[in-house]
Design a protein around this motif. Structure first.
Motif, PDB file in Angstrom:
ATOM      1  N   TRP A 163      47.359  45.890  71.007  1.00  0.00           N
ATOM      2  CA  TRP A 163      46.821  45.835  69.648  1.00  0.00           C
ATOM      3  C   TRP A 163      45.923  44.618  69.411  1.00  0.00           C
ATOM      4  N   THR A 168      42.373  45.464  69.677  1.00  0.00           N
ATOM      5  CA  THR A 168      41.818  46.509  68.820  1.00  0.00           C
ATOM      6  C   THR A 168      41.140  45.973  67.563  1.00  0.00           C
ATOM      7  N   LEU A 190      36.920  54.141  70.353  1.00  0.00           N
ATOM      8  CA  LEU A 190      37.973  54.095  71.362  1.00  0.00           C
ATOM      9  C   LEU A 190      37.807  55.285  72.288  1.00  0.00           C
ATOM     10  N   PHE A 192      47.364  55.139  66.455  1.00  0.00           N
ATOM     11  CA  PHE A 192      46.105  54.635  65.906  1.00  0.00           C
ATOM     12  C   PHE A 192      45.885  55.130  64.481  1.00  0.00           C
TER      13      PHE A 192
END
Length: 334
Positions: free
Chosen positions: A264, A267, A273, A293
């Protein structure tokens, strides 16, 4: 009442094809069908496929995973033992027969094809060059089809440079089915440059599923802020997908086994993605990761289709009288 903050938008480029190939699906079916027909326990030599989720699911149904046939108790001699999809050396079924064990060979038909190609080279008087990774079960199985000294493992172009066969004019090559197409091309080019007489197998060794999954990743990786590949650390084809994603333009790429493994910290600020799955990874985990997600992002899924796979490999005749239901495979299909 306070409103929850807006989730940042995220486009997930979902590769298709991804996940189970026909050989993996067949191997898992063989274990499940054997459990239905003969009851527990069913022994499985080595992981049936390289995926912990699948292995643990089969264990809940009554499968016992072993590394050597000697681990089977004498009182269970009549229980089925299944050989994994990666293939085994000739010595393994020979040992099973000597122990009077009942075995079912779940070797992927495409791996069996490589075995036959290697044996054909050897019968025609050629020294076999196997391009692959040392220690991988598929490599062990392929080398084990041949007499000692009849094959040499080549892992890199550097290995090619120092390879000194007794007869450079009598060579034939095969490859592990799960390699990177690009890496293998470089090694084969080096082999053919040093040994122009080296003979290729009658058909491509790298399997269609490996090629298709790598092509899909190549198509989707460019511009991806992060690329995730669902697969196990000991899955060769999954690790190759991570490498392919990095080379094809993904800013970062990671291998994850479950949603709990999502990095994470990587991200923050991502907008695109990429997502794929190795040939041993069930779709239920892909869905789990997408939902993880969705909890943090406003997700739009874009399906990136580069090929349609219709291949099916039938199980052996002894199991074809058993009906396989959707519920039987619920632990992998969700």
């Amino acid at each position: 009442m306070t409103q929850p903050p807006n989730k940042p938008p995220l486009t997930i480029r979902l590769c298709e094809p991804r996940g189970f190939c026909a050989g993996v699906d067949r191997a898992i079916q063989i274990v499940v069908l054997a459990l239905k027909k003969y009851g527990a326990p069913v022994y499985v030599r080595h992981e049936i496929v390289h995926n912990r989720y699948v292995v643990e699911g089969l264990q809940t149904l009554g499968a016992f995973f072993i590394e050597e046939l000697s681990e089977i108790p004498p009182e269970h001699r009549e229980c089925p033992v299944v050989f994994s999809a990666h293939g085994v050396p000739k010595s393994v079924p020979e040992d099973a027969r000597a122990r009077e064990l009942f075995y079912l060979d779940a070797t992927c038909p495409l791996v069996s094809k490589v075995h036959k190609q290697a044996m054909r080279h050897q019968r025609q008087g050629r020294h076999v060059v196997l391009v692959g990774h040392a220690g991988h079960p598929e490599v062990i199985g392929t080398m084990g089809q041949l007499p000692d000294g009849a094959a040499t493992l080549i892992e890199t172009e550097a290995d090619v440079a120092v390879f000194a066969p007794e007869d450079p004019a009598a060579l034939g090559f095969v490859t592990q089915t799960t390699l990177s197409v690009d890496d293998t091309a470089g090694i084969l080019k080096a082999l053919q440059a040093r040994f122009p007489a080296i003979q290729a197998p009658a058909a491509e060794s790298i399997c269609y599923a490996t090629t298709n999954r790598q092509d899909a990743v190549k198509e989707t990786a460019a511009g991806a802020d992060l690329f995730l590949v669902v697969g196990a650390p000991n899955s060769s084809n999954s690790r190759r997908l991570v490498e392919v994603a990095e080379r094809a333009g993904a800013k970062r790429a990671h291998l994850v086994q479950r949603a709990a493994d999502i990095p994470w910290d990587d991200t923050h600020g991502i907008a695109v993605l990429g997502l794929s799955a190795g040939a041993s990874a069930p779709e239920i985990i892909v869905n789990e990761i997408i939902e993880a997600f969705r909890d943090r992002f406003d997700v739009t899924v874009e399906l990136a289709v580069t090929a349609t796979e219709t291949e099916e490999f039938p199980v052996m005749r002894t199991l074809r009288d058993v009906e396989l239901t959707r519920a039987d495979m619920a632990f992998v299909n969700g």
